[in-house]
Scaffold this motif. Structure first.
Motif, short mmCIF file in Angstrom:
data_model
loop_
_atom_site.label_atom_id
_atom_site.label_comp_id
_atom_site.label_asym_id
_atom_site.label_seq_id
_atom_site.Cartn_x
_atom_site.Cartn_y
_atom_site.Cartn_z
N HIS A 1 0.85 -1.19 0.00
CA HIS A 1 0.00 0.00 0.00
C HIS A 1 0.88 1.23 0.00
O HIS A 1 2.10 1.15 0.20
CB HIS A 1 -0.96 0.00 1.19
CG HIS A 1 -0.28 -0.10 2.53
ND1 HIS A 1 0.35 0.96 3.13
CD2 HIS A 1 -0.12 -1.17 3.36
CE1 HIS A 1 0.84 0.59 4.29
NE2 HIS A 1 0.59 -0.70 4.46
N LEU B 1 -12.07 3.89 -5.11
CA LEU B 1 -10.88 3.79 -4.27
C LEU B 1 -11.27 3.78 -2.79
O LEU B 1 -10.68 3.06 -1.99
CB LEU B 1 -9.97 4.98 -4.53
CG LEU B 1 -8.92 4.85 -5.64
CD1 LEU B 1 -8.11 6.14 -5.71
CD2 LEU B 1 -8.01 3.66 -5.40
N TRP B 2 -12.26 4.60 -2.43
CA TRP B 2 -12.67 4.67 -1.03
C TRP B 2 -13.21 3.31 -0.57
O TRP B 2 -12.90 2.85 0.54
CB TRP B 2 -13.73 5.75 -0.86
CG TRP B 2 -14.00 6.11 0.58
CD1 TRP B 2 -14.92 5.56 1.40
CD2 TRP B 2 -13.32 7.12 1.34
NE1 TRP B 2 -14.87 6.15 2.64
CE2 TRP B 2 -13.90 7.11 2.63
CE3 TRP B 2 -12.30 8.01 1.06
CZ2 TRP B 2 -13.48 7.98 3.64
CZ3 TRP B 2 -11.87 8.88 2.07
CH2 TRP B 2 -12.46 8.85 3.34
N PRO C 1 -11.20 4.28 6.37
CA PRO C 1 -10.26 4.65 5.30
C PRO C 1 -9.65 6.03 5.52
O PRO C 1 -8.48 6.26 5.23
CB PRO C 1 -11.14 4.64 4.05
CG PRO C 1 -12.27 3.73 4.37
CD PRO C 1 -12.52 3.92 5.84
N TYR D 1 -5.74 6.83 5.36
CA TYR D 1 -5.19 7.78 4.38
C TYR D 1 -4.34 8.85 5.06
O TYR D 1 -3.27 9.21 4.57
CB TYR D 1 -6.31 8.46 3.60
CG TYR D 1 -7.01 7.58 2.59
CD1 TYR D 1 -6.28 6.78 1.73
CD2 TYR D 1 -8.39 7.58 2.49
CE1 TYR D 1 -6.93 5.99 0.79
CE2 TYR D 1 -9.03 6.80 1.55
CZ TYR D 1 -8.30 6.00 0.71
OH TYR D 1 -8.94 5.22 -0.22
N SER E 1 -8.54 10.32 -2.65
CA SER E 1 -9.56 9.28 -2.70
C SER E 1 -10.96 9.84 -2.50
O SER E 1 -11.90 9.47 -3.21
CB SER E 1 -9.27 8.21 -1.64
OG SER E 1 -10.20 7.16 -1.74
N TYR F 1 -7.93 -1.92 3.42
CA TYR F 1 -6.59 -1.60 3.92
C TYR F 1 -6.64 -0.94 5.28
O TYR F 1 -5.70 -1.04 6.07
CB TYR F 1 -5.86 -0.70 2.93
CG TYR F 1 -5.10 -1.47 1.90
CD1 TYR F 1 -5.34 -1.28 0.54
CD2 TYR F 1 -4.14 -2.41 2.27
CE1 TYR F 1 -4.65 -1.99 -0.41
CE2 TYR F 1 -3.45 -3.13 1.32
CZ TYR F 1 -3.71 -2.92 -0.02
OH TYR F 1 -3.02 -3.64 -0.95
N ASP G 1 -10.18 0.82 -0.26
CA ASP G 1 -9.26 1.04 0.85
C ASP G 1 -9.90 0.89 2.21
O ASP G 1 -9.22 0.99 3.23
CB ASP G 1 -8.60 2.40 0.70
CG ASP G 1 -7.51 2.38 -0.37
OD1 ASP G 1 -6.84 1.35 -0.49
OD2 ASP G 1 -7.37 3.37 -1.10
#
Length: 416
Positions: free
Chosen positions: A133, A250-251, A275, A279, A197, A257, A254
Motif C-alpha cells: 500500500h 478507491l474509497w 479509510p 489515508y 480518494s 486496507y 481502501d
C-alpha cells in the motif's frame, strides 16, 4: 536548495508548454494511458528476485544488465518506484530510465537504474498473504538493503512516480539522516491520500471514472493472486463484500486496507477504524519537514487526480516543489520550440529534461557523506541491517532478462 535547483535544472526556468492537441489535464492523462509507446524508450532489464523475511517477494529490474555493458561500481543508480499498479514496463518509467541509462556517447547519463516492482506488480510473484500500500515503506527499505549490498560504492538516487512518489517521500522522511538515498525526485505525487480518494470517489462522473479505474486495477491484482492472499484472514473477510460491489471506488477498496494490520511499519501504526484514518497516516504531505536530503517534486496544476499540493513543503529548505501550468497526471506532453507537436515526433515528455538535469546534479555535483544507511548485517539466512531484525532479504531463483516495452499485464489499465 532553491539556488541549487535553479542553477542545475535550467529547463525548469524555461517552463512547460502543453501540447496543442492535449490542451487539458484529462487529455494529457488519457494519452499517457492509451497512447502507443512501444517503439520509444526501449529498455532491456535484468530481473532479480528477493524473498523477504515475511515470505513476500520483490522483483528488482536492473538496467543495463551487468553482462551487456560494463559500468564502474561507483556509477550512480536511479532507484525507481512506479505508480499504483504499474511496474518497470510503464512508459512513464521508461521515459526517464532509458535516457538516464543510455551511454554518455549517445547523449545519456551513463547511469545504472533499478525499478522496484511492488508485490504482484509487473509479473512479480505473490508468495505471502500480504500485498502493498502507499504507506508501506518496509519493502522499499529491504530492496535498498539489497541494492546497497550489491553495489556498495554506488550513489543511490530515488525517483518516484505517483503512488511510488508517496512511498519515496515517506521513506526519506522516516529514515532522515540514515536514508540510503542521497536525494529524491517525486513526480505526480498524490501527497494527501485522503483528499485524492475522497474527491475522486465523490466528485463528478469523470472523477468517479478515475476512482473506479484505479480500484479495478487493484481488484484485478487481488483476483490474480487470490489463492495466496486467501491466507490473510482480514482480506478473506473483506473481499466477498468488495467483489460484490458493481463499481467499487478507491474509497470502497481502501476500507479493506484500513483494517489490515501495519504492525511492521516503522512508526508503529496498527489497524485503523476507517479509510480516512488510514489515508491520513499513509500520506506524505504531513512528513515533508522530516526529509533530510534534497528532494525535487514536480506536479501539474491540472492533474485530475492530485489537486491539493503542499505548497509550503513543510517549511523544509531541502524540498523544492515545482508546479507546472498543465501536464495532467504523469503526462507533460509538449510542443517543441518550432511548434511541432511531440505526438508526431516521438511522444517524449517535457518532464524528462528537468529530471535528467536533477539526476546528473545529485549524482555528480552534490556533496554527500561517505556512507549512507545503517550497517548491513546477517539475520540467519537473510541479510538485514542493524536494529531491524524483522526485516531482511535473500536472493532467490527466477527473473532474467526481458524488454520492458513488451511486458503486458492482463486486466490492468496502464499509465497509473
Amino acid at each position: 536548495m532553491r539556488t541549487f535547483v535553479r542553477s542545475k535544472c535550467p529547463s525548469l526556468r524555461k517552463g512547460y508548454h502543453a501540447s496543442r492537441l492535449l490542451f487539458n489535464g484529462h487529455l494529457q492523462t488519457a494519452y499517457g494511458v492509451y497512447g502507443d509507446f512501444s517503439t520509444v524508450d526501449r529498455v532491456l532489464y535484468d530481473r532479480k528476485l528477493i524473498r523477504l523475511v515475511d515470505g513476500g517477494t520483490l522483483a528488482l529490474d536492473f538496467t543495463p544488465p551487468d553482462d551487456e555493458r560494463y559500468l564502474r561500481g561507483d556509477t550512480p543508480i536511479v532507484v525507481t518506484f512506479h505508480g499504483l499498479t504499474g511496474g518497470s514496463n510503464e512508459a512513464y518509467v521508461r521515459s526517464i530510465v532509458a535516457p538516464a541509462t543510455a551511454p554518455i556517447s549517445e547523449g545519456g547519463l551513463g547511469y545504472r537504474a533499478v525499478v522496484i516492482n511492488f508485490r504482484g506488480c509487473a509479473g512479480t510473484p505473490v508468495t505471502s498473504e500480504q500485498l502493498y500500500h502507499g504507506g508501506n515503506t518496509d519493502d522499499a527499505r529491504q530492496a535498498l538493503m539489497y541494492i546497497a549490498h550489491k553495489y556498495p560504492k554506488a550513489r543511490l538516487i530515488g525517483l518516484g512516480f505517483s503512488l511510488g512518489a508517496n512511498v519515496l517521500v515517506r521513506y526519506l522522511a522516516q529514515e532522515g539522516d540514515e536514508s540510503r538515498l542521497v536525494a529524491g525526485c517525486a513526480l505526480g505525487c498524490p501527497w494527501d491520500l485522503h483528499s485524492v480518494s475522497y474527491n475522486l470517489s465523490n466528485g463528478t462522473w469523470l472523477d468517479r471514472m478515475y476512482s473506479r479505474t484505479l480500484a479495478q486495477n487493484m481488484l484485478t491484482l487481488i483476483k490474480t493472486h487470490e489463492q495466496k492472499l486467501a491466507r490473510n484472514p482480514k482480506l478473506t473477510e473483506a473481499l466477498p463484500s468488495l467483489l460484490a460491489l458493481p463499481a467499487p471506488t478507491l474509497w470502497d477498496f481502501d476500507a479493506y486496507y484500513a483494517k489490515v494490520d501495519h504492525h511492521n511499519d516503522p512508526d508503529g501504526a496498527c489497524s485503523f477504524d476507517s479509510p480516512g484514518d488510514f489515508y491520513r497516516w499513509a500520506s506524505s504531505h504531513n512528513v515533508l519537514s522530516d526529509v533530510r536530503v534534497p528532494l525535487l517534486a514536480i506536479n501539474a496544476d491540472d492533474d485530475p487526480i492530485v489537486r491539493d499540493l503542499p505548497v509550503d513543503v513543510g517549511g523544509n529548505p531541502l524540498v523544492s516543489l515545482v508546479v507546472t501550468r498543465g501536464g495532467g497526471h504523469l503526462g507533460w506532453f509538449a510542443s517543441d520550440r518550432e511548434g511541432v507537436d511531440v505526438l508526431r515526433k516521438g511522444r517524449t515528455r517535457w518532464v524528462r529534461q528537468p529530471v535528467l538535469e536533477w539526476l546528473r546534479a545529485t549524482g555528480e555535483d552534490l556533496i554527500v557523506g561517505v556512507s549512507r544507511g545503517r550497517q548491513l548485517c546477517s539475520n540467519g539466512e537473510y541479510k538485514s541491517e542493524v536494529g531491524r531484525p524483522a526485516l531482511g532479504w535473500r536472493e532467490v531463483e527466477g527473473g532474467g532478462k526481458f524488454k520492458g516495452e513488451t511486458l503486458r499485464v492482463k486486466g490492468v489499465t496502464r499509465g497509473f
